[in-house]
Design a protein around this motif. Structure first.
Motif, short mmCIF file in Angstrom:
data_model
loop_
_atom_site.label_atom_id
_atom_site.label_comp_id
_atom_site.label_asym_id
_atom_site.label_seq_id
_atom_site.Cartn_x
_atom_site.Cartn_y
_atom_site.Cartn_z
N GLY A 116 151.39 -84.01 8.18
CA GLY A 116 151.55 -84.96 9.28
C GLY A 116 152.01 -86.30 8.72
O GLY A 116 151.46 -86.81 7.74
N VAL B 89 154.70 -82.47 11.24
CA VAL B 89 154.43 -83.17 12.50
C VAL B 89 154.73 -84.65 12.25
O VAL B 89 154.01 -85.32 11.52
CB VAL B 89 152.97 -83.00 12.96
N THR C 42 155.20 -88.32 13.87
CA THR C 42 154.90 -89.10 15.07
C THR C 42 155.14 -90.57 14.77
O THR C 42 154.69 -91.08 13.74
CB THR C 42 153.41 -88.95 15.47
N ARG D 38 158.26 -87.94 18.64
CA ARG D 38 157.46 -86.93 17.96
C ARG D 38 158.30 -85.68 17.69
O ARG D 38 159.09 -85.26 18.54
CB ARG D 38 156.31 -86.57 18.90
N ASP E 219 157.52 -81.76 16.14
CA ASP E 219 156.56 -80.81 15.59
C ASP E 219 157.33 -79.52 15.31
O ASP E 219 157.75 -78.83 16.24
CB ASP E 219 155.44 -80.58 16.61
#
Lengths: 122, 185
Positions: free
Chosen positions: B24, B136, B138, B147, B149
């Motif tokens: 992330g 991911v 963001t 965003r 994913d």
């Protein structure tokens, strides 16, 4: 993210093409993407190769990939070209413009651009 | 590094090398501050490694005994008056929840703040380099959010079309471009 419906459309369009695409991969272009390469400007070089190879329809025979530190940080951005049966060619101090020239001359027509190789820059 | 996005590309590479399957990258911005968090489920680091990781002459690499990625990011944050921290758990320490979280905090109005630069190019480069990882990404700025994913994208593509196909990468790029278009307005 943009609508995934649009992605679905891309998928449907590509499905049949992919099998053809796997290609022969006879030429491998490898861009050094460790801290040294990135700091020296490897990201636009990599992207120039990815875009150029696809726009020139060379993706059947050329694959472009990333690697770590090659060990000659002072010559970054470094690009290595591997071709079956031939000696490896190491291009040094690359930029996006030189990448476009390498695509045209070396990858398309088989002529190594000597002046951009490590041999000419030592 | 000329752009923070290049630090992002570089630091995310550590998660790839740590064998992470999920990474992330979260950027949270206000008018005055920017926080950058990397969170992965890779092999993690021992306490000794965490303590030494900001030392340029400490590296796990075997080609040479210098590792500059983390020191560069730490410097970029601290030179704005911001901060840097890293937390990690190895598989042995925490089998159910191992990995590394790296956080850098910046004051944007400081003269030594490095501009974010071409984040889109960093995201597509990471996806092309390691298409098997669930990325991911963001980025929020006040109410705005963008965003990506890759597990959602992969779910649409199925087994027929690889995530790193040129057309898919171009779609991700234009998707991000569209979202960033209205981002700072």
């Amino acid at each position: 993210m943009k609508s995934l419906a649009e992605l679905q459309a891309i998928k449907d369009k590509m499905k049949d093409k992919v099998v053809l695409r796997e290609g022969t991969g006879e030429i491998r272009v490898v861009v050094g993407m460790a801290t040294c390469g990135i700091a020296a400007g490897a990201r636009p070089v990599l992207n120039a190769f990815v875009e150029g190879v696809n726009k020139e329809n060379l993706s059947d025979k050329v694959t472009v990939s990333q690697t770590g530190c090659i060990g000659i940080c002072q010559y970054e951005p470094v690009v290595e070209v591997f071709e079956a049966g031939k000696e490896k060619v190491t291009y040094v101090k690359m930029n996006a413009e030189k990448a476009a020239q390498v695509i045209e001359s070396h990858l398309k027509n088989g002529n190594v651009i000597e002046k951009y190789t490590i041999g000419a820059n030592q | 590094m000329k752009e923070l996005s290049l630090n992002i590309l570089d630091i995310a590479g550590n998660s790839v090398k740590a064998g992470a399957t999920k990474v992330g990258i979260t950027i949270t911005e206000t008018d005055e501050t920017l926080s950058l968090v990397f969170r992965d489920n890779g092999c993690g680091m021992t306490k000794e490694q965490v303590e030494n990781v900001t030392d340029p002459f400490f590296t796990t690499r075997t080609t040479r005994n210098v590792g500059l990625g983390i020191p560069f990011l730490k410097l970029a944050a601290e030179q704005t008056g911001g901060s840097f921290s890293i937390e990690s758990a190895t598989k042995e320490e925490n089998p159910g929840n191992h990995g590394t979280t790296t956080t850098a905090f910046f004051y944007k109005n400081n003269i030594d703040f490095t501009p974010l630069g071409d984040v889109i190019s960093t995201v597509t480069t990471l996806i092309m380099g390691s298409p098997g990882i669930d990325w991911v990404f963001t980025h929020t700025y006040g109410e705005k959010e963008t965003r990506i994913d890759t597990s959602e994208i992969r779910a649409v593509l199925g087994d027929d079309v690889p995530l790193d196909s040129y057309e898919v990468i171009e779609w991700i790029k234009s998707s991000l471009e569209e979202e960033y278009d209205s981002f700072y307005k």
